[in-house]
Design a protein around this motif. Sequence first.
Motif, PDB file in Angstrom:
ATOM      1  N   MET A  34       0.835  -1.206   0.000  1.00  0.00           N
ATOM      2  CA  MET A  34       0.000   0.000   0.000  1.00  0.00           C
ATOM      3  C   MET A  34       0.867   1.253   0.000  1.00  0.00           C
ATOM      4  O   MET A  34       0.577   2.226  -0.711  1.00  0.00           O
ATOM      5  CB  MET A  34      -0.916   0.001   1.226  1.00  0.00           C
ATOM      6  CG  MET A  34      -2.033  -1.000   1.167  1.00  0.00           C
ATOM      7  SD  MET A  34      -3.070  -0.947   2.658  1.00  0.00           S
ATOM      8  CE  MET A  34      -4.212  -2.290   2.295  1.00  0.00           C
ATOM      9  N   LYS A  35       1.920   1.230   0.786  1.00  0.00           N
ATOM     10  CA  LYS A  35       2.842   2.372   0.833  1.00  0.00           C
ATOM     11  C   LYS A  35       3.477   2.607  -0.533  1.00  0.00           C
ATOM     12  O   LYS A  35       3.615   3.746  -0.988  1.00  0.00           O
ATOM     13  CB  LYS A  35       3.905   2.098   1.897  1.00  0.00           C
ATOM     14  CG  LYS A  35       4.927   3.196   2.076  1.00  0.00           C
ATOM     15  CD  LYS A  35       5.900   2.801   3.188  1.00  0.00           C
ATOM     16  CE  LYS A  35       7.108   3.707   3.222  1.00  0.00           C
ATOM     17  NZ  LYS A  35       8.092   3.259   4.245  1.00  0.00           N
ATOM     18  N   THR A  36       3.836   1.522  -1.213  1.00  0.00           N
ATOM     19  CA  THR A  36       4.444   1.629  -2.541  1.00  0.00           C
ATOM     20  C   THR A  36       3.465   2.189  -3.562  1.00  0.00           C
ATOM     21  O   THR A  36       3.810   3.073  -4.361  1.00  0.00           O
ATOM     22  CB  THR A  36       4.936   0.243  -3.010  1.00  0.00           C
ATOM     23  OG1 THR A  36       5.956  -0.213  -2.121  1.00  0.00           O
ATOM     24  CG2 THR A  36       5.486   0.309  -4.430  1.00  0.00           C
ATOM     25  N   VAL A  37       2.232   1.681  -3.543  1.00  0.00           N
ATOM     26  CA  VAL A  37       1.255   2.037  -4.573  1.00  0.00           C
ATOM     27  C   VAL A  37       0.545   3.351  -4.261  1.00  0.00           C
ATOM     28  O   VAL A  37       0.371   4.203  -5.138  1.00  0.00           O
ATOM     29  CB  VAL A  37       0.218   0.904  -4.746  1.00  0.00           C
ATOM     30  CG1 VAL A  37      -0.877   1.317  -5.718  1.00  0.00           C
ATOM     31  CG2 VAL A  37       0.906  -0.363  -5.237  1.00  0.00           C
ATOM     32  N   PHE A  38       0.103   3.529  -3.016  1.00  0.00           N
ATOM     33  CA  PHE A  38      -0.670   4.716  -2.637  1.00  0.00           C
ATOM     34  C   PHE A  38       0.208   5.904  -2.251  1.00  0.00           C
ATOM     35  O   PHE A  38      -0.257   7.043  -2.244  1.00  0.00           O
ATOM     36  CB  PHE A  38      -1.600   4.405  -1.464  1.00  0.00           C
ATOM     37  CG  PHE A  38      -2.678   3.392  -1.761  1.00  0.00           C
ATOM     38  CD1 PHE A  38      -3.145   3.190  -3.046  1.00  0.00           C
ATOM     39  CD2 PHE A  38      -3.236   2.645  -0.736  1.00  0.00           C
ATOM     40  CE1 PHE A  38      -4.145   2.266  -3.321  1.00  0.00           C
ATOM     41  CE2 PHE A  38      -4.241   1.720  -0.995  1.00  0.00           C
ATOM     42  CZ  PHE A  38      -4.698   1.522  -2.287  1.00  0.00           C
ATOM     43  N   GLY A  39       1.452   5.648  -1.876  1.00  0.00           N
ATOM     44  CA  GLY A  39       2.328   6.709  -1.406  1.00  0.00           C
ATOM     45  C   GLY A  39       2.394   6.730   0.113  1.00  0.00           C
ATOM     46  O   GLY A  39       1.441   6.370   0.804  1.00  0.00           O
ATOM     47  N   SER A  40       3.525   7.162   0.636  1.00  0.00           N
ATOM     48  CA  SER A  40       3.766   7.088   2.080  1.00  0.00           C
ATOM     49  C   SER A  40       2.893   8.030   2.893  1.00  0.00           C
ATOM     50  O   SER A  40       2.715   7.839   4.098  1.00  0.00           O
ATOM     51  CB  SER A  40       5.242   7.381   2.378  1.00  0.00           C
ATOM     52  OG  SER A  40       5.586   8.679   1.912  1.00  0.00           O
ATOM     53  N   GLU A  60       3.359   5.690   6.068  1.00  0.00           N
ATOM     54  CA  GLU A  60       4.749   5.726   6.550  1.00  0.00           C
ATOM     55  C   GLU A  60       4.792   5.505   8.058  1.00  0.00           C
ATOM     56  O   GLU A  60       5.571   4.669   8.563  1.00  0.00           O
ATOM     57  CB  GLU A  60       5.383   7.074   6.210  1.00  0.00           C
ATOM     58  CG  GLU A  60       6.821   7.232   6.679  1.00  0.00           C
ATOM     59  CD  GLU A  60       7.818   6.603   5.720  1.00  0.00           C
ATOM     60  OE1 GLU A  60       8.822   6.061   6.215  1.00  0.00           O
ATOM     61  OE2 GLU A  60       7.585   6.639   4.506  1.00  0.00           O
ATOM     62  N   GLU A  61       3.944   6.229   8.800  1.00  0.00           N
ATOM     63  CA  GLU A  61       3.946   6.148  10.260  1.00  0.00           C
ATOM     64  C   GLU A  61       3.443   4.805  10.768  1.00  0.00           C
ATOM     65  O   GLU A  61       4.022   4.203  11.684  1.00  0.00           O
ATOM     66  CB  GLU A  61       3.097   7.283  10.837  1.00  0.00           C
ATOM     67  CG  GLU A  61       3.677   8.655  10.576  1.00  0.00           C
ATOM     68  CD  GLU A  61       2.672   9.782  10.811  1.00  0.00           C
ATOM     69  OE1 GLU A  61       3.116  10.930  10.960  1.00  0.00           O
ATOM     70  OE2 GLU A  61       1.446   9.504  10.838  1.00  0.00           O
ATOM     71  N   VAL A  62       2.356   4.314  10.185  1.00  0.00           N
ATOM     72  CA  VAL A  62       1.771   3.064  10.667  1.00  0.00           C
ATOM     73  C   VAL A  62       2.661   1.873  10.326  1.00  0.00           C
ATOM     74  O   VAL A  62       2.833   0.964  11.146  1.00  0.00           O
ATOM     75  CB  VAL A  62       0.342   2.895  10.113  1.00  0.00           C
ATOM     76  CG1 VAL A  62      -0.189   1.494  10.396  1.00  0.00           C
ATOM     77  CG2 VAL A  62      -0.581   3.939  10.724  1.00  0.00           C
ATOM     78  N   VAL A  63       3.255   1.869   9.145  1.00  0.00           N
ATOM     79  CA  VAL A  63       4.183   0.795   8.796  1.00  0.00           C
ATOM     80  C   VAL A  63       5.333   0.751   9.798  1.00  0.00           C
ATOM     81  O   VAL A  63       5.725  -0.326  10.272  1.00  0.00           O
ATOM     82  CB  VAL A  63       4.719   0.965   7.359  1.00  0.00           C
ATOM     83  CG1 VAL A  63       5.905   0.029   7.110  1.00  0.00           C
ATOM     84  CG2 VAL A  63       3.623   0.673   6.344  1.00  0.00           C
ATOM     85  N   ALA A  64       5.856   1.909  10.157  1.00  0.00           N
ATOM     86  CA  ALA A  64       6.966   1.967  11.115  1.00  0.00           C
ATOM     87  C   ALA A  64       6.549   1.407  12.471  1.00  0.00           C
ATOM     88  O   ALA A  64       7.313   0.677  13.123  1.00  0.00           O
ATOM     89  CB  ALA A  64       7.466   3.403  11.258  1.00  0.00           C
ATOM     90  N   GLN A  65       5.334   1.737  12.928  1.00  0.00           N
ATOM     91  CA  GLN A  65       4.847   1.231  14.217  1.00  0.00           C
ATOM     92  C   GLN A  65       4.696  -0.285  14.204  1.00  0.00           C
ATOM     93  O   GLN A  65       5.072  -0.965  15.159  1.00  0.00           O
ATOM     94  CB  GLN A  65       3.500   1.882  14.553  1.00  0.00           C
ATOM     95  CG  GLN A  65       3.581   3.351  14.912  1.00  0.00           C
ATOM     96  CD  GLN A  65       2.213   3.909  15.258  1.00  0.00           C
ATOM     97  OE1 GLN A  65       1.679   3.680  16.335  1.00  0.00           O
ATOM     98  NE2 GLN A  65       1.634   4.645  14.317  1.00  0.00           N
ATOM     99  N   LEU A  73      -8.100  -2.822   7.766  1.00  0.00           N
ATOM    100  CA  LEU A  73      -7.336  -1.653   7.319  1.00  0.00           C
ATOM    101  C   LEU A  73      -8.286  -0.676   6.629  1.00  0.00           C
ATOM    102  O   LEU A  73      -8.969  -1.044   5.681  1.00  0.00           O
ATOM    103  CB  LEU A  73      -6.236  -2.085   6.351  1.00  0.00           C
ATOM    104  CG  LEU A  73      -5.279  -3.170   6.864  1.00  0.00           C
ATOM    105  CD1 LEU A  73      -4.298  -3.558   5.763  1.00  0.00           C
ATOM    106  CD2 LEU A  73      -4.545  -2.694   8.101  1.00  0.00           C
ATOM    107  N   VAL A  74      -8.330   0.537   7.143  1.00  0.00           N
ATOM    108  CA  VAL A  74      -9.185   1.586   6.575  1.00  0.00           C
ATOM    109  C   VAL A  74      -8.261   2.652   5.995  1.00  0.00           C
ATOM    110  O   VAL A  74      -7.509   3.298   6.731  1.00  0.00           O
ATOM    111  CB  VAL A  74     -10.120   2.184   7.642  1.00  0.00           C
ATOM    112  CG1 VAL A  74     -11.092   3.175   7.005  1.00  0.00           C
ATOM    113  CG2 VAL A  74     -10.874   1.082   8.383  1.00  0.00           C
ATOM    114  N   VAL A  75      -8.302   2.816   4.687  1.00  0.00           N
ATOM    115  CA  VAL A  75      -7.363   3.701   3.979  1.00  0.00           C
ATOM    116  C   VAL A  75      -8.117   4.856   3.350  1.00  0.00           C
ATOM    117  O   VAL A  75      -9.142   4.654   2.686  1.00  0.00           O
ATOM    118  CB  VAL A  75      -6.598   2.919   2.888  1.00  0.00           C
ATOM    119  CG1 VAL A  75      -5.556   3.815   2.215  1.00  0.00           C
ATOM    120  CG2 VAL A  75      -5.934   1.679   3.475  1.00  0.00           C
ATOM    121  N   GLY A  76      -7.622   6.056   3.562  1.00  0.00           N
ATOM    122  CA  GLY A  76      -8.246   7.232   2.966  1.00  0.00           C
ATOM    123  C   GLY A  76      -8.176   7.182   1.451  1.00  0.00           C
ATOM    124  O   GLY A  76      -7.188   6.704   0.874  1.00  0.00           O
ATOM    125  N   GLY A  77      -9.206   7.677   0.779  1.00  0.00           N
ATOM    126  CA  GLY A  77      -9.193   7.760  -0.674  1.00  0.00           C
ATOM    127  C   GLY A  77      -8.256   8.858  -1.141  1.00  0.00           C
ATOM    128  O   GLY A  77      -7.809   9.703  -0.350  1.00  0.00           O
TER     129      GLY A  77
END
Length: 286
Positions: A179-185, A208-213, A227-231
Amino acid sequence: MTDSVTLHPALYVVATPIGHLDDISMRATRVLQGVNVCCAEDTRHSKRLLDHLNARPKLVSLHEHNERDRTGFILSLLRDDQSVALISDAGTPLISDPGYHLVKAVAEAGYTVHPIPGPSAVITALSVSGLPTDRWVFEGFLPAKTGARQKRLQTLARDTRTLVFYESSHRILDSLNDMKTVFGSERPITLARELTKTFETVLRGTLEEVVAQVESDSNQQKGEFVLVVGGTTDEPEDFGLDPRKLAETLGPLMPPKQAAAAMVELIGGRKKQWYELITGLDKGTP
């Protein structure tokens, strides 16, 4: 349906707790206590819930591998004036769980299907996500392999709606990184883990922050995840396409309906609008 535990022959689709047993509704309890038969994914797992509720229906397994075969048997029970409940291991049946073929067959056979609403991990996560909930889409589980997963995410990258996914513990980090790769950090995300259970956690921030946690805390890699991701909030790209020139280009290459559909994909608008423009060119309309 009345408050009595005497139930008329029908299929009752019953939502059960996703973790905390106190989340079972009074109505769901009465139904499970009153039906003759209860269809469950894992009968051993569901028996613990039924024992907790002092419910004693006959338990029948119904899962993704036997649902079509079981459907005929369930219809025969309804013909014999039996009442049947359908539950999943947790939450609302049919939401990334079996039951679609059964419900469809029962309804087509003319029997009543009663929804008994209650817990749902999707709605529970959305309600605490802090992300927009006026327009959202549920995507269920992503593909297991990286290539297919990233391809699916690419199709959603320009979606302005809030995106909701399920994920398992052994793929959570891979999915988050994809998701970070495709949607951006900087894309916002809420990670809801073990909702309503003892170790419930809700992490909010950018990818970026959640992946690090999650990477830094192995406990955040265990359990069941929503996982709830903003549009996307990016403005659509303007390629400077002139509608008339585009219609003149596409018109000779394909049928008008197909060309109009292509214009909708490229520059938006209504298919009827572009169809009339394209067919008008054939007639010499200025």
